[in-house]
Each structure stands twice: as C-alpha cells, then as structure tokens.
Design an enzyme around this catalytic site. Sequence first.
Site, PDB file in Angstrom:
ATOM      1  N   HIS A 101       0.870  -1.172   0.000  1.00 43.54           N
ATOM      2  CA  HIS A 101       0.000   0.000   0.000  1.00 43.54           C
ATOM      3  C   HIS A 101       0.911   1.228   0.000  1.00 43.54           C
ATOM      4  CE1 HIS A 101      -2.392  -3.094   2.116  1.00 43.54           C
ATOM      5  NE2 HIS A 101      -3.472  -2.481   1.642  1.00 43.54           N
ATOM      6  N   ASP A 104       2.352   2.064   3.345  1.00 44.76           N
ATOM      7  CA  ASP A 104       3.271   1.051   3.880  1.00 44.76           C
ATOM      8  C   ASP A 104       4.715   1.471   3.643  1.00 44.76           C
ATOM      9  OD1 ASP A 104       1.032  -0.532   4.350  1.00 44.76           O
ATOM     10  OD2 ASP A 104       1.339  -1.777   2.573  1.00 44.76           O
ATOM     11  N   GLU A 268      -8.825 -13.655  -1.804  1.00 45.51           N
ATOM     12  CA  GLU A 268      -8.121 -13.975  -0.560  1.00 45.51           C
ATOM     13  C   GLU A 268      -8.818 -15.122   0.155  1.00 45.51           C
ATOM     14  OE1 GLU A 268      -7.307 -12.093   3.815  1.00 45.51           O
ATOM     15  OE2 GLU A 268      -6.846 -10.810   2.099  1.00 45.51           O
ATOM     16  N   HIS A 271     -10.876 -14.138   3.307  1.00 41.06           N
ATOM     17  CA  HIS A 271     -12.110 -13.427   2.973  1.00 41.06           C
ATOM     18  C   HIS A 271     -13.187 -14.402   2.510  1.00 41.06           C
ATOM     19  CE1 HIS A 271      -9.784  -9.402   2.203  1.00 41.06           C
ATOM     20  NE2 HIS A 271      -9.634  -9.881   3.435  1.00 41.06           N
TER      21      HIS A 271
END
Length: 440
Positions: A101, A104, A268, A271
Amino acid sequence: MQAYFDQLDRVRYEGSKSSNPLAFRHYNPDELVLGKRMEEHLRFAACYWHTFCWNGADMFGVGAFNRPWQQPGEALALAKRKADVAFEFFHKLHVPFYCFHDVDVSPEGASLKEYINNFAQMVDVLAAKQEESGVKLLWGTANCFTNPRYGAGAATNPDPEVFSWAATQVVTAMEATHKLGGENYVLWGGREGYETLLNTDLRQEREQLGRFMQMVVEHKHKIGFQGTLLIEPKPQEPTKHQYDYDAATVYGFLKQFGLEKEIKLNIEANHATLAGHSFHHEIATAIALGLFGSVDANRGDAQLGWDTDQFPNSVEENALVMYEILKAGGFTTGGLNFDAKVRRQSTDKYDLFYGHIGAMDTMALALKIAARMIEDGELDKRIAQRYSGWNSELGQQILKGQMSLADLAKYAQEHNLSPVHQSGRQEQLENLVNHYLFDK
C-alpha cells in the site's frame, strides 16, 4: 549497512528429508512442473504491510515487536531503513515479487503535498532496490481506509471532498505502480460498506463506487498502464456489510457499471472464509465468471469471525485451489501474495522466515499434487461424463437457444421422457483426491 537478518545467508531448497527450519523442503524454484519452472507457476510475493508495518498491536494490547524502523525518528529515514530490511528479506527468501500500500512504504505526512512528495522520494528508493535485487512489484494499491477521514468510506463517503482525497491517493499509487513496473493494481474497499442502514443511502453509495471505479479504469488507460486492475472481495470487517462481499457479488457490480471486461479479482482465502465460502469455491467462481486475476494466499479460522491472516498450511485445501488455477491456464499477471502475518507471540525476527517458508512449501507441494491431478485427468473425465448429455442434439439445441420452454414441454411429452437420477459419486471422488494427496 549491517544486515538485519544477519544469521541467515539465503533460504535454499534442501529437499523433503531436511530438518533445517530455514530451508525449503518442497519449493524448488527451478523444478519443472508440467513443463514450467515452479517459480513461474507460483509467482510468490511477500507483502509489505503485515511483514514490516504491523507492530504486533491488537485490540487488547500495544505493539509487541521490536522493529528498529518502528521506533521514534525522522519519518522518511525510518521508511528508507524499512525498505532496506524489506528487500534484504525478499532477497534472502527468494521471492520474485512484493506488494505494498502507498502508506506502507512512505510516510503519509500532514497534507496531500507532503504525501505526494514523500511517496515520490520513496518510489525512487524502491526503484533502486528493485534494480539492485531483481525483485519485482506484483501489485501496488492505496490505503484508503486507515486514516480517520475514511471512517465512512472513501469512494462511498457522503462527503465528496473525502472522495476527492481518495482519488488523489489512487492516482498517485497507480502512477507509482506503473513507474515501478507493477503487473497489477489492486482496489480493496476497506470501508466501502455500512454499519447501519439508518444513515445510509444504498443507491447513492453504489453509484459513487461505480463512478469511482470507472474513473480508475479511465486513468489506467490515460497513463498507459498495461497491468491488470483487481478488486479484492471481502464481506465484512471493518464495516458490518461491505459492497464487494464475494466474487459473485463483485461480478454483478462490475456488470452494472460496464466494467466486467476491465477489472478482475484478487481472491483472498480468509475473505472467502468470512463470506461463508471455501477458498476453492471463490477461486472456481472467479474462473467461471472470467474474472480470475490473482490470489492473496493465507488462511482464516473457521471458529473466529474476523480476518486472522494466518499463513497457509493446508496442502489439502490448496491442492484443489491450484488444480483450478492450472486448469484455467495458470497465472498471467497475478501470483500468490502472502497476505499473512506471524502471531503476536512470535516476536523473534526469524519467525517472519518460518511463516513464509512453511507457506511456500505448502503451495509448492499443493502445486505438485495439482499437476498429478491434471496429468491423470480422472477428475475432468468424471465431470465430462456427468454432463455428457449436454453434448447431445437436445442439449445443444437448448444451449444454442433453438428451443423455447414450450418446445421443451412438447418434446418431453412426445418422447415420453422418464429420466433416472445418476449417482454423483461424491464419496468416490473424495477418495480419489485423497489418493493424489497421500499416495506416492
């Protein structure tokens, strides 16, 4: 600069008989599987956020890790130190890719101007690190969910100024991804959902989100980014209900806004668990809908209702996942990103290696088992037999739109149809899968 992981040269393949915890037992990058190097099949990536940004804090406790780059100090200097350690880690782990990100890798700063300037400096740092190490960027993304301004979402926020700030982050992060040669750009709607319908206009928020995604696609083409745009489905957390609930839900959303040819999915495992699906289901659904793009490889806990982001360790689960991916032709721009973190009690810095090594071995063994399933062809053969009736004249006329509902009713009566159920043989097929898993 002194190495951070100074007790390790590089993780190497030593074979299944090795007892070295800092060696691969199944992942051999150069091993040929179905005529392609294992590294090229799996396309492993390590993530920046869980590995180098999380400090071990949770809802009940402060940070538990002692990371030098997380100590007080000048923000950009600490970000550069973090990049040093990250690329040392990527190199020693033998991962060909990484993911991040925006915040990050770069300090957010106190204003948009600071954010943009900081990020520009860090992109230059990352570009140099990539050139030096050979590690490439699998995908970049923008964190439009952590800052308090995004409490009510980013693209779905009731305030268009917040929407505009998020647009700035996405523009900046996508252009950084493009500059760094990233192969994908990910969109995860961290807070694109609602807590209560009492203060939510569902139609309005859906229209906002749709327009935002259309603008993302427009900007991709404007700057000449050739990578794949990916949406990452998640049903809830941090919001009660998120608009990108699962693969099928995202497909409906993309169709509504004419984006189904422009955006694919980053699936994912954890998820899928939260959505009440198996990882296998979500991968197979994405493939069936023509939306499969990439994978965040991790695992959740079926007994917990939140994202635990543990490292994958089930060969049984992932063999079937890799089987679906191989059948679909394998990854193109996507790969297996380890969106996973060590446990809060795992405070030794080398625990980062243990987690990733185990995950890479798990996926490598899963790949080899999936390849055996492909080569044997028995599962495909059974499915083809089960649906063989649809290759008949009747089946083809139905599928090609050559018979109406009334035509079928007439056909059934004229031919005195009396079909008999055929066994699905689920138990036999489960035994067959166990044969691939456990019989040498």
